[in-house]
Design an enzyme around this catalytic site. Sequence first.
Site, PDB file in Angstrom:
ATOM      1  N   ASN A   9      63.630  57.242  36.518  1.00  0.00           N
ATOM      2  CA  ASN A   9      64.159  56.103  37.261  1.00  0.00           C
ATOM      3  C   ASN A   9      65.092  55.332  36.322  1.00  0.00           C
ATOM      4  O   ASN A   9      64.645  54.551  35.495  1.00  0.00           O
ATOM      5  CB  ASN A   9      62.994  55.226  37.716  1.00  0.00           C
ATOM      6  CG  ASN A   9      63.447  54.042  38.544  1.00  0.00           C
ATOM      7  OD1 ASN A   9      64.650  53.803  38.699  1.00  0.00           O
ATOM      8  ND2 ASN A   9      62.495  53.289  39.066  1.00  0.00           N
ATOM      9  N   ARG A  83      64.863  59.160  40.948  1.00  0.00           N
ATOM     10  CA  ARG A  83      64.870  58.131  41.985  1.00  0.00           C
ATOM     11  C   ARG A  83      66.303  57.615  42.123  1.00  0.00           C
ATOM     12  O   ARG A  83      66.902  57.165  41.150  1.00  0.00           O
ATOM     13  CB  ARG A  83      63.954  56.984  41.606  1.00  0.00           C
ATOM     14  CG  ARG A  83      63.991  55.879  42.636  1.00  0.00           C
ATOM     15  CD  ARG A  83      63.784  54.530  42.024  1.00  0.00           C
ATOM     16  NE  ARG A  83      63.907  53.503  43.026  1.00  0.00           N
ATOM     17  CZ  ARG A  83      64.189  52.239  42.735  1.00  0.00           C
ATOM     18  NH1 ARG A  83      64.384  51.869  41.504  1.00  0.00           N
ATOM     19  NH2 ARG A  83      64.286  51.353  43.695  1.00  0.00           N
ATOM     20  N   HIS A 171      63.189  50.910  49.327  1.00  0.00           N
ATOM     21  CA  HIS A 171      61.753  51.121  49.075  1.00  0.00           C
ATOM     22  C   HIS A 171      61.203  52.245  49.956  1.00  0.00           C
ATOM     23  O   HIS A 171      60.007  52.261  50.280  1.00  0.00           O
ATOM     24  CB  HIS A 171      60.914  49.855  49.365  1.00  0.00           C
ATOM     25  CG  HIS A 171      61.105  48.744  48.391  1.00  0.00           C
ATOM     26  ND1 HIS A 171      61.089  47.415  48.778  1.00  0.00           N
ATOM     27  CD2 HIS A 171      61.315  48.745  47.054  1.00  0.00           C
ATOM     28  CE1 HIS A 171      61.278  46.654  47.712  1.00  0.00           C
ATOM     29  NE2 HIS A 171      61.426  47.434  46.649  1.00  0.00           N
ATOM     30  N   LEU A 199      55.152  44.358  48.467  1.00  0.00           N
ATOM     31  CA  LEU A 199      55.364  43.046  47.851  1.00  0.00           C
ATOM     32  C   LEU A 199      55.293  43.149  46.336  1.00  0.00           C
ATOM     33  O   LEU A 199      54.206  43.196  45.757  1.00  0.00           O
ATOM     34  CB  LEU A 199      54.296  42.060  48.349  1.00  0.00           C
ATOM     35  CG  LEU A 199      54.093  42.021  49.866  1.00  0.00           C
ATOM     36  CD1 LEU A 199      52.959  41.083  50.216  1.00  0.00           C
ATOM     37  CD2 LEU A 199      55.382  41.617  50.567  1.00  0.00           C
ATOM     38  N   ARG A 231      65.470  37.292  44.361  1.00  0.00           N
ATOM     39  CA  ARG A 231      66.427  37.458  45.463  1.00  0.00           C
ATOM     40  C   ARG A 231      66.052  36.531  46.621  1.00  0.00           C
ATOM     41  O   ARG A 231      64.880  36.384  46.946  1.00  0.00           O
ATOM     42  CB  ARG A 231      66.437  38.908  45.958  1.00  0.00           C
ATOM     43  CG  ARG A 231      67.214  39.834  45.053  1.00  0.00           C
ATOM     44  CD  ARG A 231      67.061  41.284  45.455  1.00  0.00           C
ATOM     45  NE  ARG A 231      66.217  41.997  44.515  1.00  0.00           N
ATOM     46  CZ  ARG A 231      65.714  43.215  44.719  1.00  0.00           C
ATOM     47  NH1 ARG A 231      65.973  43.862  45.841  1.00  0.00           N
ATOM     48  NH2 ARG A 231      64.965  43.781  43.805  1.00  0.00           N
ATOM     49  N   ASP A 273      57.479  35.252  38.754  1.00  0.00           N
ATOM     50  CA  ASP A 273      56.227  36.005  38.681  1.00  0.00           C
ATOM     51  C   ASP A 273      55.148  35.306  39.511  1.00  0.00           C
ATOM     52  O   ASP A 273      54.812  34.143  39.268  1.00  0.00           O
ATOM     53  CB  ASP A 273      55.791  36.076  37.208  1.00  0.00           C
ATOM     54  CG  ASP A 273      54.655  37.049  37.013  1.00  0.00           C
ATOM     55  OD1 ASP A 273      54.878  38.088  36.386  1.00  0.00           O
ATOM     56  OD2 ASP A 273      53.541  36.757  37.496  1.00  0.00           O
ATOM     57  N   ARG A 275      51.961  35.650  39.687  1.00  0.00           N
ATOM     58  CA  ARG A 275      50.743  35.183  38.980  1.00  0.00           C
ATOM     59  C   ARG A 275      50.962  33.817  38.349  1.00  0.00           C
ATOM     60  O   ARG A 275      50.123  32.925  38.451  1.00  0.00           O
ATOM     61  CB  ARG A 275      50.351  36.185  37.882  1.00  0.00           C
ATOM     62  CG  ARG A 275      49.429  37.250  38.359  1.00  0.00           C
ATOM     63  CD  ARG A 275      49.308  38.315  37.321  1.00  0.00           C
ATOM     64  NE  ARG A 275      50.634  38.842  36.977  1.00  0.00           N
ATOM     65  CZ  ARG A 275      50.854  39.976  36.338  1.00  0.00           C
ATOM     66  NH1 ARG A 275      49.847  40.692  35.920  1.00  0.00           N
ATOM     67  NH2 ARG A 275      52.067  40.405  36.090  1.00  0.00           N
ATOM     68  N   GLY A 323      50.965  42.631  46.803  1.00  0.00           N
ATOM     69  CA  GLY A 323      50.182  43.081  47.958  1.00  0.00           C
ATOM     70  C   GLY A 323      48.871  43.748  47.570  1.00  0.00           C
ATOM     71  O   GLY A 323      47.859  43.626  48.258  1.00  0.00           O
ATOM     72  N   GLU A 324      48.887  44.456  46.443  1.00  0.00           N
ATOM     73  CA  GLU A 324      47.678  45.166  46.014  1.00  0.00           C
ATOM     74  C   GLU A 324      46.690  44.249  45.302  1.00  0.00           C
ATOM     75  O   GLU A 324      45.481  44.489  45.329  1.00  0.00           O
ATOM     76  CB  GLU A 324      48.058  46.301  45.042  1.00  0.00           C
ATOM     77  CG  GLU A 324      48.812  47.425  45.707  1.00  0.00           C
ATOM     78  CD  GLU A 324      49.502  48.347  44.707  1.00  0.00           C
ATOM     79  OE1 GLU A 324      49.013  48.465  43.564  1.00  0.00           O
ATOM     80  OE2 GLU A 324      50.520  48.948  45.067  1.00  0.00           O
ATOM     81  N   GLU A 375      54.962  55.570  44.061  1.00  0.00           N
ATOM     82  CA  GLU A 375      56.336  56.063  44.217  1.00  0.00           C
ATOM     83  C   GLU A 375      56.583  57.287  43.339  1.00  0.00           C
ATOM     84  O   GLU A 375      57.256  58.223  43.755  1.00  0.00           O
ATOM     85  CB  GLU A 375      57.322  54.937  43.892  1.00  0.00           C
ATOM     86  CG  GLU A 375      57.331  53.884  44.990  1.00  0.00           C
ATOM     87  CD  GLU A 375      58.076  52.625  44.614  1.00  0.00           C
ATOM     88  OE1 GLU A 375      57.526  51.825  43.842  1.00  0.00           O
ATOM     89  OE2 GLU A 375      59.202  52.437  45.082  1.00  0.00           O
TER      90      GLU A 375
HETATM   91  P1  AMP Z   1      55.699  45.052  41.064  1.00  0.00           P
HETATM   92  O1  AMP Z   1      57.184  44.781  41.108  1.00  0.00           O
HETATM   93  O2  AMP Z   1      55.203  45.872  42.216  1.00  0.00           O
HETATM   94  O3  AMP Z   1      55.225  45.560  39.731  1.00  0.00           O
HETATM   95  O4  AMP Z   1      54.973  43.625  41.244  1.00  0.00           O
HETATM   96  C1  AMP Z   1      55.198  42.573  40.349  1.00  0.00           C
HETATM   97  C2  AMP Z   1      54.651  41.280  40.964  1.00  0.00           C
HETATM   98  O5  AMP Z   1      53.237  41.446  41.213  1.00  0.00           O
HETATM   99  C3  AMP Z   1      54.791  40.070  40.044  1.00  0.00           C
HETATM  100  O6  AMP Z   1      55.257  38.964  40.809  1.00  0.00           O
HETATM  101  C4  AMP Z   1      53.371  39.830  39.601  1.00  0.00           C
HETATM  102  O7  AMP Z   1      53.127  38.460  39.312  1.00  0.00           O
HETATM  103  C5  AMP Z   1      52.606  40.237  40.848  1.00  0.00           C
HETATM  104  N1  AMP Z   1      51.189  40.411  40.569  1.00  0.00           N
HETATM  105  C6  AMP Z   1      50.577  41.345  39.795  1.00  0.00           C
HETATM  106  N2  AMP Z   1      49.241  41.110  39.752  1.00  0.00           N
HETATM  107  C7  AMP Z   1      49.004  40.005  40.495  1.00  0.00           C
HETATM  108  C8  AMP Z   1      47.840  39.240  40.840  1.00  0.00           C
HETATM  109  N3  AMP Z   1      46.637  39.579  40.391  1.00  0.00           N
HETATM  110  N4  AMP Z   1      47.988  38.168  41.638  1.00  0.00           N
HETATM  111  C9  AMP Z   1      49.205  37.802  42.091  1.00  0.00           C
HETATM  112  N5  AMP Z   1      50.345  38.463  41.806  1.00  0.00           N
HETATM  113  C10 AMP Z   1      50.244  39.556  41.017  1.00  0.00           C
END
Ligand code: AMP
Length: 408
Positions: A9, A83, A171, A199, A231, A273, A275, A323-324, A375
């Site tokens: 990627n 990708r 995606h 997400l 974005r 972010d 978190r 989302g996860e 992915e």
């Molecule tokens: P990704 O681009 O799929 O790797 O997702 C990144 C996003 O997932 C970032 O905004 C992280 O802060 C968020 N993320 C990861 N773990 C958590 C969590 N436990 N609670 C809330 N957001 C999270």
Amino acid sequence: MSKSVLVINCGSSSIKFALLLEDQEFRIHGLAENLGTPEARIKGVTVGNEPVDIRIPNADHKEALEVGLSRLANYKPDAIGHRIVHGGTLTKAELITPEIIDRIREATPLAPLHNPAHLVGIEATQRLFPDLPQVAVFDTAFHQTMPAHAYRYALPKFLYTEHNVRRYGFHGTSHAYVSERGSELAGSYKEGGWLTAHLGNGSSTCAIWNGESVDTSMGLTPLEGVVMGTRSGDVDPSIHSFLAQNLGWDIYKIDKMLNSQSGLLGLSDLSNDMRTLIEASEQGNEDASLAIEVFCYRLAKSLAALSCGLPRLDGLFFTGGIGENSAYIREKTMSYLPHFGFNLSKERNDGLKRGTEGRIDSGKGPQIWVVPTDEEGRIAQETKQVAFHEFDAEPECLKKSEHGIALA
Ligand code: AMP
């Protein structure tokens, strides 16, 4: 016999690579970042889980791939899957030929940051592995099943017929994998009507009917749709003329603001972010709280709107880093979706272990699931299908080296 696939990627200044050995369970990951700068480096871990941090000052994509891949020792790929963000109107993964390279180049105006970097990656791996089959897997391909009423903009026709201005969606590998896996878990493999919410730092939603994308939130570019890390998602397009006339901004400045300074970062004035924002919100930061609220509300609105593409709504799949992992965001989003009979189980939602798949509704109404995306696995699977016509990967002994450095 199942094969090993190297998944690449390539971004403008970074390369993520992963080698998926035969049964796809054993994976070696690496990340080369800050390419073209004095800070260029490759990060990973060894087979024995020791961290690796290799400085490669000013290295370009090819040098980074050479250094990274030379460390794979006896782990040899049988094929390479790239990708590719924008495939124009290509509808499926393709073996990379001069014609496919031209098609990727032709789609560059639609993904000016991504497609040129992908082409650099293809050239580098073709030089490094001239005998291996290489496959392009497109983010856009899954959405090529959208009907015209979903992919056309209400703009003058010639912009579509002469300049390919339409909605493409992105995606695709994630929405395809998650809807397939999710519907399998729900006992109706590739059947029925499902919504997916991917997400992460980039976010999008998708409506899937009988395994095919019928609508999605991203459009001509990955800027359209829901609120993302940096974005904006949907805004009134007249914002361009407003900013030009009142603030004297040019198109590049506006584009940069919408893509890199907006979304969660723009709203919170703190971070992209999630978190960090949840923590700040818990400590009383009102801008962080508002950013989260706008994110969830706009997401719910997008899901409700996409349900129009489905003859029947069987359920919803959450995926991506947010989302996860965030029960809080899932619960808040569902609180804005009271009209479809959705019934989130607070106990199941809160109890779901991070990063695992599971059902989180109460058993009444449309189902709600968390399905971790894969992915890389999907790209490897499609690569094998195209390169070897291999549709059922069967586990086999792994080609392991005792001494090789595996990057992670
Ligand atoms: P990704 O681009 O799929 O790797 O997702 C990144 C996003 O997932 C970032 O905004 C992280 O802060 C968020 N993320 C990861 N773990 C958590 C969590 N436990 N609670 C809330 N957001 C999270």
